[in-house]
Structures are given as C-alpha cells and as structure tokens.
Design a protein around this motif. Structure first.
Motif, PDB file in Angstrom:
ATOM      1  N   HIS A 180      -3.807   0.294  -4.268  1.00 18.61           N
ATOM      2  CA  HIS A 180      -3.882   0.198  -5.729  1.00 18.61           C
ATOM      3  C   HIS A 180      -5.138  -0.578  -6.104  1.00 18.61           C
ATOM      4  CE1 HIS A 180      -2.586  -3.878  -4.875  1.00 18.61           C
ATOM      5  NE2 HIS A 180      -2.788  -4.202  -6.142  1.00 18.61           N
ATOM      6  N   GLY A 181      -5.475  -0.561  -7.381  1.00 16.45           N
ATOM      7  CA  GLY A 181      -6.639  -1.316  -7.852  1.00 16.45           C
ATOM      8  C   GLY A 181      -7.926  -0.719  -7.330  1.00 16.45           C
ATOM      9  N   VAL A 182      -8.506  -1.347  -6.323  1.00 12.25           N
ATOM     10  CA  VAL A 182      -9.726  -0.830  -5.715  1.00 12.25           C
ATOM     11  C   VAL A 182      -9.611  -0.896  -4.197  1.00 12.25           C
ATOM     12  CG1 VAL A 182     -11.144  -1.563  -7.675  1.00 12.25           C
ATOM     13  CG2 VAL A 182     -10.979  -3.030  -5.655  1.00 12.25           C
ATOM     14  N   PHE A 196      -0.950   6.230   0.448  1.00 11.39           N
ATOM     15  CA  PHE A 196      -0.332   6.450  -0.853  1.00 11.39           C
ATOM     16  C   PHE A 196      -1.149   5.674  -1.879  1.00 11.39           C
ATOM     17  CE2 PHE A 196       4.288   7.175   0.827  1.00 11.39           C
ATOM     18  CZ  PHE A 196       3.828   8.250   1.569  1.00 11.39           C
ATOM     19  N   VAL A 197      -1.568   6.323  -2.951  1.00 10.17           N
ATOM     20  CA  VAL A 197      -2.491   5.710  -3.912  1.00 10.17           C
ATOM     21  C   VAL A 197      -1.983   5.887  -5.338  1.00 10.17           C
ATOM     22  CG1 VAL A 197      -4.473   6.116  -2.395  1.00 10.17           C
ATOM     23  CG2 VAL A 197      -3.874   7.827  -4.122  1.00 10.17           C
ATOM     24  N   THR A 198      -2.385   4.993  -6.220  1.00 11.06           N
ATOM     25  CA  THR A 198      -2.094   5.166  -7.635  1.00 11.06           C
ATOM     26  C   THR A 198      -3.071   6.184  -8.229  1.00 11.06           C
ATOM     27  OG1 THR A 198      -3.587   3.359  -8.228  1.00 11.06           O
ATOM     28  CG2 THR A 198      -1.251   2.796  -7.897  1.00 11.06           C
ATOM     29  N   CYS A 206       1.074   8.100  -6.295  1.00 12.44           N
ATOM     30  CA  CYS A 206       2.362   7.502  -6.634  1.00 12.44           C
ATOM     31  C   CYS A 206       2.182   6.501  -7.769  1.00 12.44           C
ATOM     32  CB  CYS A 206       2.952   6.741  -5.456  1.00 12.44           C
ATOM     33  SG  CYS A 206       2.790   7.495  -3.843  1.00 12.44           S
ATOM     34  N   ALA A 207       3.195   6.400  -8.609  1.00  7.37           N
ATOM     35  CA  ALA A 207       3.182   5.351  -9.620  1.00  7.37           C
ATOM     36  C   ALA A 207       3.283   3.982  -8.959  1.00  7.37           C
ATOM     37  CB  ALA A 207       4.325   5.558 -10.607  1.00  7.37           C
ATOM     38  N   ASP A 208       4.054   3.903  -7.874  1.00  5.16           N
ATOM     39  CA  ASP A 208       4.245   2.649  -7.145  1.00  5.16           C
ATOM     40  C   ASP A 208       4.062   2.932  -5.649  1.00  5.16           C
ATOM     41  OD1 ASP A 208       5.073   0.292  -5.951  1.00  5.16           O
ATOM     42  OD2 ASP A 208       6.754  -0.023  -7.328  1.00  5.16           O
ATOM     43  N   PRO A 209       2.827   2.921  -5.159  1.00  2.00           N
ATOM     44  CA  PRO A 209       2.584   3.286  -3.764  1.00  2.00           C
ATOM     45  C   PRO A 209       3.347   2.440  -2.756  1.00  2.00           C
ATOM     46  CG  PRO A 209       0.529   3.227  -4.974  1.00  2.00           C
ATOM     47  CD  PRO A 209       1.561   2.642  -5.873  1.00  2.00           C
TER      48      PRO A 209
END
Length: 273
Positions: free
Chosen positions: A118-120, A136-138, A196-199
């Motif tokens: 997530h983020g970067v 898995f990524v946002t 994913c919304a929440d990886p």
C-alpha cells in the motif's frame, strides 16, 4: 531487529511487518540487516507454512533511505573503483550481495510469501515486493522502478525478479523512465497479483488458507515453480516434477489429505520435515 522488522507467527502464518513507519519503511543499513536476518530465520523456523510481508504506516517501503543518496552525492561510494574481489565478497550461494539478498531471500524461503503493498513501493521497496511469490496491492498504490531518477539501475535483484513476470520491453521502459504506475496497471503488466481494498487482510486470509493444506505439497510446489523460473532445461523440470510427486505419494501428510477429503473433514497435517 525489532526496531525495523517484526514477526508474529500464528497458526502457521508468519506476519512479517516493516516497522520504520516514521520513515515510510525506507531501507537503511539496519533495515537491510533485519530483512536478511528475518528471511534467513524463516527458512528454518518450525511451524511456518506461509508468510505475509507488509509495512506499517503510510507505505509498504519508500525505497532507499535518503542518507544513502546523500552519501553517494558526496562521492564516498565509487562502485566503479572497487576491485572484483570487493564486489564479489560476502555473496550468497546464489550470488546475491546483502542488498540483493534482502529481496531475493523471500524466494528462498521454502513456503509461499505474499506481499501486501500500500502507499508507495519505490526502487528498492518495489524490488522487495517483487521478491514475494504474490503481490496484493491497493488500487491507488504508487509503484516504480525508480533508480534512474538517481542515475542508477535496479540492483536489488530487480532484474532477476522482473524477467519472470513481465515482457522484456516493458521492463526496459520502466527501468529507463522510472515512471510511477498504480495497482491496476501493475496487475495488467503482471507485476502484481490482485488489487484489493485491504491487501494485508486478503493476504493473511490467503496465507491461512495455504497454511491449512499439505505443507509438504506446498513446499514442493514452490521448489518446482522456482526451478521453472531458472535456466533449467525442460527435461530437468520434468524429472524434478516426478521426483517431488514420488516423494509425496503415500507420505503421511498426503495420506491425510486424501483421507480428510474422503471423510469430509478438515485435515490435520504434521509439520513438513
């Protein structure tokens, strides 16, 4: 190690967290050491059946700590002036130096590793994510092979890891431009597994699912998939498929998998030897 990376092992799942949140989990010397040490530990840790790798705070990993770039700008690090002996000293059996090993060690961990991003994940942080088996990524994650921004090349196993995931021309474009892309594009290119919304939640759920399966079969599958990404010949892969399957058939955990399915119950597996 706990001021950079933590490990929580529960029900066969090792929840590995980068915990330098105040610096967006940037890679400094202590982080390099902690990642290598953690990966090496998990290679032999009893009870580990799957691993989830994630970062606390606003980002998975922002890449190399700014202090390293400042040191480069001072001229203190002149890789081109080092001898061959210096450049090859301290490498692993696979040929990786410490920075490369902090990313590549996750391929050597004998169980599946899922990165929740997530983020970067820039530069070295992106290469760290590539070291996992799945990513898995946002949707809004920001990813980049960013080294060219600093006049560099990806040198943390990124070239080795990208070659099995994306087309050669795409890898070249990302390496030469350093452009930033999001989660949806990463999946389309083959650099991420799913959006994913929440990886982390989804990664932990999948890790628990994997941990409930025959650990010997899971480990054998990872060995074969790693072999398939090497320079091994087709006949070598065929032979290893057969060897792995012969070792599994009739083994206690494989018998338990069959029995549990026939009896319509949850299996109870022994730890992989």
């Amino acid at each position: 190690m706990n001021d950079r990376v933590t490990v929580d092992l529960k029900d066969g799942v090792a929840d590995v967290r980068l915990v330098r949140a105040d610096k967006m989990n940037a890679l400094d010397n202590a982080m390099f050491e902690a990642l290598v040490e953690t990966g090496e530990r998990l290679k032999t840790e009893k009870g580990v059946r799957a691993v989830v790798l994630s970062g606390e705070g606003r980002a998975f990993c922002a890449g190399l700590d700014m202090g390293n770039f400042q040191q480069m700008a001072s001229g203190e690090r002149r890789g081109g002036e080092r001898s061959v002996a210096e450049l090859t000293r301290g490498r692993t059996e696979a040929g990786a130096n410490r920075a490369q090993q902090c990313c590549y060690v996750w391929r050597e961990v004998p169980v599946p590793v899922i990165a929740a991003v997530h983020g970067v994940a820039f530069g070295g942080g992106f290469q760290l994510a590539l070291g996992a088996d799945l990513r898995f990524v946002t949707p809004d994650v920001r990813l980049a092979v960013l080294e060219i921004k600093w006049g560099l090349v990806p040198d943390m196993a990124g070239i080795v890891l990208m070659r099995g995931l994306i087309r050669d021309d795409v890898a070249r474009e990302l390496t030469w431009t350093g452009r930033i892309f999001n989660g949806e594009e990463a999946v389309a290119m083959g650099l991420a597994t799913r959006v994913c919304a929440d990886p982390r939640a989804e990664a932990l759920a999948l890790a628990r699912e994997i941990a409930a399966k025959n650990p010997n079969g899971i480990r054998a599958g990872k060995r074969l998939l790693n072999l398939a990404q090497s320079d091994a010949s087709i006949d070598k892969i065929f032979l290893e498929e057969t060897r792995e399957q012969v070792a599994l058939i009739g083994s206690p955990n494989q018998v338990e998998a069959v029995t549990a399915n026939m009896q319509k119950r949850e299996p109870s597996f022994a730890e992989a030897g």
